[in-house]
Design a protein around this motif. Structure first.
Motif, PDB file in Angstrom:
ATOM      1  N   ILE A  52       0.845  -1.195   0.000  1.00  9.02           N
ATOM      2  CA  ILE A  52       0.000   0.000   0.000  1.00  9.02           C
ATOM      3  C   ILE A  52       0.891   1.260   0.000  1.00  9.02           C
ATOM      4  N   GLY A  53       2.107   1.104   0.543  1.00  8.63           N
ATOM      5  CA  GLY A  53       3.065   2.202   0.527  1.00  8.63           C
ATOM      6  C   GLY A  53       3.437   2.628  -0.886  1.00  8.63           C
ATOM      7  N   HIS A  54       3.482   1.661  -1.813  1.00  6.89           N
ATOM      8  CA  HIS A  54       3.747   2.022  -3.203  1.00  6.89           C
ATOM      9  C   HIS A  54       2.613   2.886  -3.755  1.00  6.89           C
ATOM     10  N   TRP A  55       1.405   2.512  -3.403  1.00  8.83           N
ATOM     11  CA  TRP A  55       0.250   3.310  -3.842  1.00  8.83           C
ATOM     12  C   TRP A  55       0.346   4.716  -3.271  1.00  8.83           C
ATOM     13  N   TYR A  56       0.731   4.774  -2.013  1.00  8.88           N
ATOM     14  CA  TYR A  56       0.800   6.081  -1.345  1.00  8.88           C
ATOM     15  C   TYR A  56       1.881   6.964  -1.970  1.00  8.88           C
ATOM     16  N   ALA A  57       2.966   6.342  -2.361  1.00  6.84           N
ATOM     17  CA  ALA A  57       4.058   7.101  -2.967  1.00  6.84           C
ATOM     18  C   ALA A  57       3.723   7.487  -4.407  1.00  6.84           C
ATOM     19  N   ILE A 583       2.607   4.946   5.274  1.00  2.58           N
ATOM     20  CA  ILE A 583       1.330   4.442   5.746  1.00  2.58           C
ATOM     21  C   ILE A 583       1.612   3.302   6.723  1.00  2.58           C
ATOM     22  N   LEU A 584       1.088   3.459   7.927  1.00  2.67           N
ATOM     23  CA  LEU A 584       1.287   2.440   8.954  1.00  2.67           C
ATOM     24  C   LEU A 584       0.076   1.505   8.971  1.00  2.67           C
ATOM     25  N   GLY A 585       0.218   0.442   9.713  1.00  2.00           N
ATOM     26  CA  GLY A 585      -0.910  -0.477   9.868  1.00  2.00           C
ATOM     27  C   GLY A 585      -2.014   0.195  10.668  1.00  2.00           C
ATOM     28  N   PRO A 586      -3.218  -0.401  10.651  1.00  2.00           N
ATOM     29  CA  PRO A 586      -4.330   0.191  11.415  1.00  2.00           C
ATOM     30  C   PRO A 586      -3.990   0.339  12.904  1.00  2.00           C
ATOM     31  N   ASP A 587      -3.044  -0.430  13.390  1.00  2.00           N
ATOM     32  CA  ASP A 587      -2.651  -0.347  14.798  1.00  2.00           C
ATOM     33  C   ASP A 587      -1.598   0.729  15.049  1.00  2.00           C
ATOM     34  N   GLY A 588      -1.250   1.481  14.009  1.00  2.00           N
ATOM     35  CA  GLY A 588      -0.272   2.557  14.191  1.00  2.00           C
ATOM     36  C   GLY A 588       1.166   2.079  14.141  1.00  2.00           C
ATOM     37  N   GLN A 589       1.343   0.784  13.942  1.00  2.00           N
ATOM     38  CA  GLN A 589       2.698   0.213  13.853  1.00  2.00           C
ATOM     39  C   GLN A 589       3.105   0.093  12.390  1.00  2.00           C
ATOM     40  N   ARG A 590       4.399  -0.008  12.166  1.00  2.00           N
ATOM     41  CA  ARG A 590       4.895  -0.289  10.825  1.00  2.00           C
ATOM     42  C   ARG A 590       4.275  -1.577  10.321  1.00  2.00           C
ATOM     43  N   MET A 591       3.838  -1.554   9.051  1.00  2.00           N
ATOM     44  CA  MET A 591       3.224  -2.767   8.526  1.00  2.00           C
ATOM     45  C   MET A 591       4.263  -3.880   8.374  1.00  2.00           C
ATOM     46  N   SER A 592       3.932  -5.058   8.844  1.00  2.00           N
ATOM     47  CA  SER A 592       4.809  -6.200   8.617  1.00  2.00           C
ATOM     48  C   SER A 592       4.005  -7.474   8.715  1.00  2.00           C
ATOM     49  N   ASN A 597      -0.490  -6.844  10.261  1.00  2.00           N
ATOM     50  CA  ASN A 597      -1.242  -5.599  10.066  1.00  2.00           C
ATOM     51  C   ASN A 597      -1.046  -5.037   8.657  1.00  2.00           C
ATOM     52  N   VAL A 598      -0.779  -5.929   7.731  1.00  2.00           N
ATOM     53  CA  VAL A 598      -0.505  -5.487   6.364  1.00  2.00           C
ATOM     54  C   VAL A 598      -1.812  -5.244   5.617  1.00  2.00           C
ATOM     55  N   ILE A 599      -1.912  -4.093   4.980  1.00  2.00           N
ATOM     56  CA  ILE A 599      -3.065  -3.788   4.129  1.00  2.00           C
ATOM     57  C   ILE A 599      -2.679  -4.118   2.692  1.00  2.00           C
ATOM     58  N   ASP A 600      -3.420  -5.040   2.097  1.00  2.49           N
ATOM     59  CA  ASP A 600      -3.121  -5.476   0.743  1.00  2.49           C
ATOM     60  C   ASP A 600      -3.867  -4.589  -0.249  1.00  2.49           C
ATOM     61  N   PRO A 601      -3.139  -3.835  -1.065  1.00  2.03           N
ATOM     62  CA  PRO A 601      -3.822  -2.909  -1.972  1.00  2.03           C
ATOM     63  C   PRO A 601      -4.750  -3.626  -2.957  1.00  2.03           C
ATOM     64  N   ASP A 602      -4.364  -4.837  -3.386  1.00  2.00           N
ATOM     65  CA  ASP A 602      -5.206  -5.564  -4.336  1.00  2.00           C
ATOM     66  C   ASP A 602      -6.612  -5.787  -3.773  1.00  2.00           C
ATOM     67  N   GLY A 627       0.552   8.105   7.965  1.00  2.86           N
ATOM     68  CA  GLY A 627      -0.147   7.775   9.206  1.00  2.86           C
ATOM     69  C   GLY A 627      -0.804   6.423   9.086  1.00  2.86           C
ATOM     70  N   PRO A 628      -1.528   6.029  10.134  1.00  2.00           N
ATOM     71  CA  PRO A 628      -2.148   4.701  10.122  1.00  2.00           C
ATOM     72  C   PRO A 628      -3.284   4.581   9.116  1.00  2.00           C
ATOM     73  N   TRP A 629      -3.384   3.448   8.492  1.00  2.00           N
ATOM     74  CA  TRP A 629      -4.501   3.131   7.589  1.00  2.00           C
ATOM     75  C   TRP A 629      -5.762   3.028   8.441  1.00  2.00           C
TER      76      TRP A 629
END
Length: 823
Positions: A52-57, A583-592, A597-602, A627-629
């Motif tokens: 999702i970070g690619h989308w954001y960028a 863009i962080l995960g919904p929990d405010g943490q780095r997505m991993s 907490n990874v948001i899949d853009p697809d 910020g968080p998703w």
RNA sequence: GCCAAAGUGGCGGAACUGGCAGACGCGCACGACUCAAACUCGUGUUCCUCCGGGAGUGUGGGUUCGAUUCCCACCUUUGGCACCA
């Protein structure tokens, strides 16, 4: 009457994407009749899944590129892949699949994902750094650097990651425990023969940012990283007569040097050490090397060190001072040796107190008296020089380098006396590019026992990576273990010789991808000079700030070196740089993956559509911050897109509107146009969307008041589709072409023309303040005279209540804004 | 420790050059539609209030008729660097 179909992004998005692609709508070709614009977004690593970070960028960058295209620029917006690197090898080891197959399969998959963004990529310009025709020129450029003495080979202690089994550049080592940026394993030191680029040669020029518009943050980080310090180099001699050069930023304190400290690895250590002290020194050296492997960096660590038994002579006053070794002196900076002035340096002070060494103050502050025996801490402020022979009384201020009168005077004298000279030292080091791995661009060098190192003759390039290798990591390059690959003939004498088996740091590949995009299939050079002359430099470069001290320094170095070698024109590769946040995960943490907490853009795209994901990412955050998703927040833009759809789809019911409604609708349209244009140019994507939402709300109100069918209404809808085109390209195309029946394509239209007059209001609401407090609002004609405005305000009932019959002392009038009555 | 950026409702955030703080959206509450729910639409939503008004943009001060905005000090958060001589 035909039922209005619902907004179904899946249908329209794939339809338009296919058509745009088939029509080559976004092809960017040289066109001298139009101003060019090179919009570049940092190329992705083909990890196999778009984040999702690619989308954001990328999608806001795409929106801006689309806007500039509509503004009349010939915009190139290319894409490609940073395709060499360790993950491919790690995946290969784990799953027994060839790094090449893994990489190209991922690229295939990611092409599809990138297409789903609906971005205006010109796919004909795609380049992947692992393509033969790409790394051919990476190798070629290495040879040019070598021929120009900008690449050299040196045995040096380097940071080595025992897990990745390769060396790392300084900036790839992170944290206090000095761990590998990729796998977090603490690095170790190894002595290896390595290839370096002379980045330090460009240190001063890299500090000059006058030609580029880059974020202050990045400029500051690069400046700190390069770490320029002005001072002096001074040669001390050991008692045996060996020269021992030191660098100091405080030559004005030379007379206060009471001991010397060498880094434990300093070459003179063995020579100055007396037999009596040798055992202790050896033990300390051993401990220091060991500690190197774990941590020697900790700042809060107590100072340690050992006396060598040797002495040096201070060249300014012939004082005989002891030579110590200590690990707080680093071999990698300056000369690895310092003069210690405990009275005026915190670290030296701490060391001197601990080992009971002499402290002689040589700077006298204005008020207090410094006494070496009693001073509680080093004095680093301004004052007058004392205990410094004929310099006594010279002023020393807070300035650094030659701006400081004390430093300047001493430097001049050092030069006269031929003891030392004014000098500059940098933290920046030469760029270590050797990597003991397989999946990288080969270093095109051949070593012959008789003739030494020679580049592969250019007509034999590229040196191809062999496919049949064992890539299990051993600490040696897999290329070294290949049975035949390394065997070749010396280009000089023709005798048997060996190829370099290390490969290049992938930052080398990514230093010039913006040049390869110009002409990815060009085979007579790195790029087609015609393309270069038209498109370069990059006008806007967008990407993450994490590259501030790595990629963004390397690419500037690469460019400047190319300029000096006559390959590249211009001083800087990228004029404007802007960073987006994360863009962080919904929990405010780095997505991993491990946090789950990874948001899949697809998934987001299939649920809400690409336009919704694009506009949500633009609307929900300040682009620089991220910020968080927030899953529920995307509903806001989804509803908005549905409302757009219905405003454009519902049959028009012409009414009999109040002319004021139409005038105000037109005003809002042009005000929004003005705002959106400004915001998109200045990367304020969130207010673009909010502006468009406001306008839509106003359009709905106007429609309810009967505006539909009027020329103002038609203009509003037309402009709306055009303003929507950069941010939500699919729905905008559908509105423009299908709903409004305009000729395809909305993305080939010029940006709407602003009617400045229409944005002006006839009547303004002035606020009436009494003593700075809001008390009333009055409506007056836009061009009301100052006197009338004041009079109306004073007459206001609410204001009168607060004036309480007192005489106004002062009445302030700000046209179009307010009247403030001071009583 | 040093360098840089930032602190505004329950939340994301807006506010041009010192001039109506809280646009737009989320969430929430109430209402309409519905057998019901979801969707959708409408209204409200900084806090306190004796309904006159008062307070309010991290904290304390300053400049100003007027400060989220400028100045000084401090606190907090984030990012970077870190014994760099």
């Amino acid at each position: 009457m035909k039922m209005t179909e619902k907004y179904n992004p899946a249908d329209i998005e794939s339809k338009w994407q296919a058509k745009w692609e088939a029509d080559g709508l976004y092809h960017a070709d040289i066109d001298p009749s139009r101003p060019k614009y090179y919009a570049l977004t940092m190329l992705p690593y083909p990890s196999g899944d778009l984040h999702i970070g690619h989308w954001y960028a990328m999608t806001p960058s795409d929106a801006r590129a689309r806007y500039l295209r509509m503004k009349g620029f010939n915009v190139m917006f290319p894409i490609g892949f940073d395709a060499f690197g360790l993950p491919a090898e790690n995946a290969a080891i784990k799953r027994n699949i060839h790094p090449k197959d893994w990489t190209y399969a991922n690229i295939d998959r990611m092409r599809g994902q990138l297409r789903s963004m609906g971005a205006m990529w010109d796919w004909r310009r795609e380049a992947a750094s692992c393509d033969q025709q790409y790394y051919y020129w990476t190798e070629w450029y290495f040879i040019q650097l070598f021929k120009n003495d900008l690449a050299y080979r040196k045995m040096s202690p380097v940071d080595f990651c025992p897990n990745c089994n390769t060396t790392l550049a300084r900036e790839q080592v992170w944290g206090e425990d000095r761990h590998c940026e990729r796998c977090d394993t603490p690095v170790i030191k190894k002595d290896l023969d390595q290839w370096f680029f002379r980045t330090t040669k460009y240190a001063d020029e890299l500090l000059d940012f006058t030609e580029i518009d880059w974020p202050d943050r990045v400029v500051a980080m690069q400046t700190n990283w390069i770490g320029r310090s002005e001072g002096a180099s001074v040669v001390f001699y050991t008692e045996q007569g060996d020269p021992m050069e030191i660098f100091t930023t405080r030559p004005d304190t030379l007379w206060g040097a009471t001991f010397m400290v060498l880094a434990p690895e300093h070459p003179l250590v063995d020579k100055v050490t007396t037999d009596a002290n040798r055992k202790e020194i050896e033990a300390y050296k051993l401990q220091a090397t060991r500690q190197d492997e774990i941590q020697r960096g900790a700042t809060d660590k107590e100072k340690t060190g050992v006396f060598t038994g040797g002495y040096a002579i201070n060249p300014v006053n012939q004082a005989r001072i002891p030579i110590w070794i200590a690990d707080y002196v680093m071999m990698g900076y300056g000369t690895g040796a310092i003069m210690a002035v405990p009275a005026h340096d915190e670290r030296d002070f701490e060391f001197a107190r601990k080992f009971d060494l002499e402290i002689i103050p040589v700077i006298q502050p204005a008020e207090a008296q410094c006494d070496g025996a009693t001073m509680p801490e080093a004095y680093i402020g301004p004052g007058l020089m004392i205990n410094s022979a004929h310099f006594d009384g010279t002023e020393v201020n807070d300035e650094k380098g030659s701006k400081n009168p004390g430093i300047k005077a001493v430097n001049n004298w050092l030069e006269e006396q031929e003891i030392g000279r004014a000098d500059v030292s940098y933290k920046l080091r030469d760029w270590l590019i050797s990597r003991q791995r397989y999946w990288g661009s080969p270093i095109p060098m051949i070593n012959c026992e008789k003739c030494g190192w020679h580049p592969v003759p250019e007509d034999q390039l590229p040196v191809l990576l062999p496919d049949d290798v064992e890539w299990l990591p051993t600490g040696e390059s897999p290329l070294k273990l290949h049975p035949t690959w390394k065997n070749t003939n010396c280009p000089e004498c023709g005798g048997p010789a060996e190829r370099e088996t290390d490969t290049m740091d992938t930052f080398m590949c990514s230093s010039w991808y913006h040049l390869r995009y110009l002409s990815p299939n060009f085979d007579k050079g790195m790029f087609d000079p015609e393309e270069f002359d038209y498109w370069m430099p990059v006008d806007t470069y967008t990407g993450g700030a994490e590259h501030a001290t790595m990629h963004l320094i390397y690419t500037r170095f690469f460019h400047k070196a190319g300029r000096d070698m006559g390959i590249i024109k211009g001083n800087e590769p990228m004029k404007q740089l802007r960073n987006q946040g994360q863009i962080l995960g919904p929990d405010g943490q780095r997505m991993s993956k491990s946090r789950g907490n990874v948001i899949d853009p697809d998934k987001q795209v299939s649920q809400y559509g690409a336009d919704a994901v694009r506009t949500y990412l633009m609307f929900g955050y300040r682009w620089v911050d991220g910020g968080p998703w927030k899953t529920e927040n995307i509903q806001g833009v989804v509803r908005w897109l549905h409302r757009i759809w219905s405003v454009f789809s519902e049959p028009v019911k012409p009414g009999n509107p109040d002319p004021a409604v139409l005038k105000s609708l037109r005003r809002k349209v042009h005000q929004t146009l003005k705002q959106v244009s400004n915001d998109i140019e200045s990367f304020e994507f969130n207010t673009i969307i909010s502006g468009l939402m406001e306008l839509l709300n106003e359009m709905i109100t106007a429609k309810d008041a009967g505006a539909a069918g009027s020329p103002e209404w038609d203009e509003a809808r037309k402009f709306y589709a055009l303003m929507l085109a950069p941010v939500a390209p699919h729905i905008a195309e559908e509105m423009w072409t299908e709903k409004l029946g305009n000729p395809y394509s909305v993305h080939a239209q010029p940006w709407p023309k602003l009617d400045e007059v229409a944005t002006k209001v006839d009547e303004v609401t002035l606020i009436v303040q009494v003593n700075g407090k809001l008390r009333d609002r009055i409506t007056v004609p836009a061009h009301v005279s100052e006197q009338d405005a004041k009079q109306t305000a004073l007459a206001s009932e609410a204001a009168q209540r607060f004036i309480e019959g007192k005489e106004p002392r002062k009445v302030i009038y700000v046209p179009g804004r307010l009247v403030n009555i001071v009583v």
